[in-house]
Design a protein around this motif. Sequence first.
Motif, PDB file in Angstrom:
ATOM      1  N   ALA A 129      -2.831   0.447   2.149  1.00  0.00           N
ATOM      2  CA  ALA A 129      -3.069   1.178   0.910  1.00  0.00           C
ATOM      3  C   ALA A 129      -3.502   2.611   1.209  1.00  0.00           C
ATOM      4  N   VAL A 130      -4.399   2.777   2.185  1.00  0.00           N
ATOM      5  CA  VAL A 130      -4.832   4.122   2.557  1.00  0.00           C
ATOM      6  C   VAL A 130      -3.640   4.942   3.008  1.00  0.00           C
ATOM      7  N   PHE A 131      -2.806   4.311   3.794  1.00  0.00           N
ATOM      8  CA  PHE A 131      -1.663   4.993   4.378  1.00  0.00           C
ATOM      9  C   PHE A 131      -0.673   5.447   3.298  1.00  0.00           C
ATOM     10  N   ILE A 132      -0.402   4.562   2.340  1.00  0.00           N
ATOM     11  CA  ILE A 132       0.593   4.913   1.323  1.00  0.00           C
ATOM     12  C   ILE A 132      -0.005   5.820   0.258  1.00  0.00           C
ATOM     13  N   LEU A 133      -1.252   5.554  -0.121  1.00  0.00           N
ATOM     14  CA  LEU A 133      -1.833   6.315  -1.226  1.00  0.00           C
ATOM     15  C   LEU A 133      -2.285   7.702  -0.801  1.00  0.00           C
ATOM     16  N   GLY A 134      -2.481   7.899   0.507  1.00  0.00           N
ATOM     17  CA  GLY A 134      -2.954   9.194   0.992  1.00  0.00           C
ATOM     18  C   GLY A 134      -2.189  10.373   0.414  1.00  0.00           C
ATOM     19  N   PRO A 135      -0.872  10.453   0.619  1.00  0.00           N
ATOM     20  CA  PRO A 135      -0.142  11.605   0.094  1.00  0.00           C
ATOM     21  C   PRO A 135      -0.159  11.698  -1.424  1.00  0.00           C
ATOM     22  N   PHE A 154      -1.023  11.364 -14.690  1.00  0.00           N
ATOM     23  CA  PHE A 154      -0.542  10.070 -15.174  1.00  0.00           C
ATOM     24  C   PHE A 154       0.273   9.347 -14.096  1.00  0.00           C
ATOM     25  N   ALA A 155       1.145  10.121 -13.411  1.00  0.00           N
ATOM     26  CA  ALA A 155       1.967   9.503 -12.362  1.00  0.00           C
ATOM     27  C   ALA A 155       1.097   9.000 -11.221  1.00  0.00           C
ATOM     28  N   ARG A 156       0.031   9.755 -10.905  1.00  0.00           N
ATOM     29  CA  ARG A 156      -0.851   9.311  -9.812  1.00  0.00           C
ATOM     30  C   ARG A 156      -1.496   7.978 -10.143  1.00  0.00           C
ATOM     31  N   VAL A 157      -2.043   7.909 -11.376  1.00  0.00           N
ATOM     32  CA  VAL A 157      -2.723   6.670 -11.764  1.00  0.00           C
ATOM     33  C   VAL A 157      -1.731   5.519 -11.787  1.00  0.00           C
ATOM     34  N   SER A 158      -0.553   5.745 -12.390  1.00  0.00           N
ATOM     35  CA  SER A 158       0.366   4.610 -12.500  1.00  0.00           C
ATOM     36  C   SER A 158       0.909   4.223 -11.128  1.00  0.00           C
ATOM     37  N   LEU A 159       1.151   5.209 -10.251  1.00  0.00           N
ATOM     38  CA  LEU A 159       1.617   4.851  -8.907  1.00  0.00           C
ATOM     39  C   LEU A 159       0.566   4.046  -8.159  1.00  0.00           C
ATOM     40  N   GLU A 160      -0.707   4.444  -8.319  1.00  0.00           N
ATOM     41  CA  GLU A 160      -1.761   3.706  -7.619  1.00  0.00           C
ATOM     42  C   GLU A 160      -1.820   2.267  -8.123  1.00  0.00           C
ATOM     43  N   VAL A 161      -1.736   2.114  -9.453  1.00  0.00           N
ATOM     44  CA  VAL A 161      -1.763   0.768 -10.019  1.00  0.00           C
ATOM     45  C   VAL A 161      -0.576  -0.039  -9.507  1.00  0.00           C
ATOM     46  N   ILE A 162       0.615   0.587  -9.512  1.00  0.00           N
ATOM     47  CA  ILE A 162       1.811  -0.144  -9.084  1.00  0.00           C
ATOM     48  C   ILE A 162       1.696  -0.552  -7.620  1.00  0.00           C
ATOM     49  N   ILE A 163       1.251   0.386  -6.774  1.00  0.00           N
ATOM     50  CA  ILE A 163       1.202   0.070  -5.344  1.00  0.00           C
ATOM     51  C   ILE A 163       0.176  -1.019  -5.059  1.00  0.00           C
TER      52      ILE A 163
ATOM     53  N   ILE B  19       7.297  -2.351   9.580  1.00  0.00           N
ATOM     54  CA  ILE B  19       8.104  -1.137   9.751  1.00  0.00           C
ATOM     55  C   ILE B  19       8.541  -0.593   8.394  1.00  0.00           C
ATOM     56  N   LEU B  20       8.951  -1.505   7.500  1.00  0.00           N
ATOM     57  CA  LEU B  20       9.389  -1.043   6.177  1.00  0.00           C
ATOM     58  C   LEU B  20       8.249  -0.357   5.431  1.00  0.00           C
ATOM     59  N   ILE B  21       7.057  -0.924   5.532  1.00  0.00           N
ATOM     60  CA  ILE B  21       5.915  -0.333   4.832  1.00  0.00           C
ATOM     61  C   ILE B  21       5.568   1.018   5.437  1.00  0.00           C
ATOM     62  N   GLY B  23       7.302   3.313   6.498  1.00  0.00           N
ATOM     63  CA  GLY B  23       8.123   4.437   6.066  1.00  0.00           C
ATOM     64  C   GLY B  23       7.818   4.914   4.662  1.00  0.00           C
ATOM     65  N   LEU B  24       7.035   4.116   3.913  1.00  0.00           N
ATOM     66  CA  LEU B  24       6.857   4.411   2.491  1.00  0.00           C
ATOM     67  C   LEU B  24       6.266   5.784   2.163  1.00  0.00           C
ATOM     68  N   PRO B  25       5.262   6.293   2.918  1.00  0.00           N
ATOM     69  CA  PRO B  25       4.728   7.608   2.562  1.00  0.00           C
ATOM     70  C   PRO B  25       5.803   8.680   2.546  1.00  0.00           C
ATOM     71  N   GLU B  26       6.775   8.563   3.465  1.00  0.00           N
ATOM     72  CA  GLU B  26       7.870   9.522   3.505  1.00  0.00           C
ATOM     73  C   GLU B  26       8.628   9.506   2.173  1.00  0.00           C
ATOM     74  N   LEU B  27       8.858   8.303   1.676  1.00  0.00           N
ATOM     75  CA  LEU B  27       9.563   8.156   0.404  1.00  0.00           C
ATOM     76  C   LEU B  27       8.761   8.799  -0.721  1.00  0.00           C
ATOM     77  N   ILE B  28       7.453   8.617  -0.692  1.00  0.00           N
ATOM     78  CA  ILE B  28       6.620   9.135  -1.780  1.00  0.00           C
ATOM     79  C   ILE B  28       6.491  10.649  -1.693  1.00  0.00           C
ATOM     80  N   MET B  29       6.380  11.178  -0.480  1.00  0.00           N
ATOM     81  CA  MET B  29       6.201  12.620  -0.319  1.00  0.00           C
ATOM     82  C   MET B  29       7.456  13.382  -0.716  1.00  0.00           C
ATOM     83  N   ASN B  30       8.622  12.881  -0.295  1.00  0.00           N
ATOM     84  CA  ASN B  30       9.841  13.652  -0.510  1.00  0.00           C
ATOM     85  C   ASN B  30      10.691  13.136  -1.655  1.00  0.00           C
ATOM     86  N   LYS B  31      10.342  11.998  -2.206  1.00  0.00           N
ATOM     87  CA  LYS B  31      11.091  11.392  -3.315  1.00  0.00           C
ATOM     88  C   LYS B  31      12.577  11.324  -2.980  1.00  0.00           C
ATOM     89  N   ASN B  32      12.873  10.887  -1.783  1.00  0.00           N
ATOM     90  CA  ASN B  32      14.248  10.923  -1.307  1.00  0.00           C
ATOM     91  C   ASN B  32      14.520   9.656  -0.501  1.00  0.00           C
TER      92      ASN B  32
END
Lengths: 340, 285
Positions: A129-135, A154-163, B19-21, B23-32
Amino acid sequence: MIRSVKFWIGFFILVVFIISSLGFELFYDSKVRQVQLLYDDQKNLIGGAPFDPSLMFPLGTDPLGYDISHKVLQGAKFTLIAVIAIGVFRVLFSFIVAIPFAFYLPDNIRKGLDQLLSSFYFIPLTIVAVFILGPILREQLNAQGEEFFLYSFFARVSLEVIILTVLVVPLLGSMIGNMMASILKEDFIESAQLLGASKWRVFKKHVIPHMLPKLVIVWCQQCVQVLIIFTHLGYLKLFFGGTDIDFNPMMADPPKSMSNEWSGLVGDYYTQIHANPYIALGPIIMFGIAIYAFQLIGEGFQQHIQTRHVKKKKDVRLNKEREMKIEQKSSFDFIEKRGA
Amino acid sequence: MKIIKKLLMQLILTIVSIILISGLPELIMNKNVSMYFNKIKDVCRDIFQMNQMTYFNQGKPRLFLDDIWSPYIYSLSILFGALLIAFCMAQLLTWVTLMLPMFIRGAIKNLLTFLESLPDLLVFALVQMGIVLIYKKTGVLVSNVASMGAEERIYIVPIVCLMILPFVYFYKMMILLAEEELSKQYVEMSLAKGMRRIYVLVVHVTRNTSEGIFHFSKSVLWFMISNLLLVEIIFNIHGITHYMYSDFRPEMLAACLILLVIPFFLLYALFEWVIVHFTKRGEWV
């Protein structure tokens, strides 16, 4: 009616938190009291911020003099509503995923899938979660030196909830699916099917009533888990709804929470643990109280479903005895009449 | 043979999902989406050639595998130590508790519900504060509250921090499962035969609840790995999660998580085998 005291205590704590927080917003506009210097009646200085917890400041104040209890009160609604929502989404989506899992998959495939999904036990949620939510949640600095977020609020909150929801669906889904499958193996399901019940009818009339109480308990456990993840994210400076980072090269302010929600308070004040331990502990203790409330609701509800039939059975027995007495009377009456 | 195949499948799926997980930040940062797949390709290549993987230490690239072993073993020893101590203490205390009268057991269970709801961060904070307080009052430093650098290693404090909550979880779960087991008929039968209660408890009940505890311990472990990250940051320990957190690249996360997962995976495979043999269910749980 739920007769468990535990349940109502937990429920009451949560309701009081949320309603008082909403009331604070509604009537006082969530104005956080700031007291930097304190004088007594003769205008003598008796203290300066930060204050330790006292009757005047139940949780103390931070070094800038803001009353932490007010901040906690202001943030309660965001945190608790988010936690409840994430808990509901987790259970709901897992339930939906679990339906085909239990109804349409043959036993051996389900067991195999279950084993495969149990590999998710080895992927720790906080780290991911830290890794994905960081950016998403951290404020960034662009080339022009402007601070910006990648997504809107709004997108931040909903993305956090979804993730936070999606990451547990595989595990929770297989767990709920197994519960459902074990209900489908009961005898009464078989007799319902023999009487011609369709799959939809079995689902509506038998599976849902049996699953609902279990789902409430699962929901409580999930809420506790979400609260714990919020404390972790807060400590790692990822606050619900976004972290306001000051990129000023000279004397930058520490990262700030945007709405005083609790994980932000934890992150803000934990660094003060050695200087002013009471300030650091306040928000974490609030988290503890919320977790305890959810635990109590879960346990109380479990007690309720284990004992809910007890009283009813007693009533039935009493009614039967009464009926038997009446019957005896009437039969006695009848004989007398016949004799007369 | 079938068992080995199944375990191998499970291991591969774990690694693939990591591995799939990653890569996810890349997807979120660049929306690509295509960049996401490129990143995943990169991560895969790095994982397969782990001996050439590099990371940046004070601005200089260094070989990952050269540096990771010692912090890796350090982290593992903390985790294993905490898990082992928590489990053993909980088991011993469960046996003691179940010999006690009913009303004390009820009180203990209520206390455990309370302890269970302590947030882990609060536990760490209290341990930290407690050590400082003892030092202030008596001048005895129980243990260092933070390690000074990569060379210095502290064991007691992180293990204590990591074991407290898992101990509470295990303890409560064991009591609940054992009480359920105690109400079964075979217990009554063996007590009526004149077997001692402690014997029935230690031998039969423990053996029959071991399967449930084993499944439960997976989620405890899940919780502990998350906690390891926090403990290592709070006490400034240079363990494996330090590398993971200070260099937050997808390759790094994937490599560190895979390294962390493999020993536990093997341990659990071994336990599963042992339990199947001991309980003689003949069925693979």
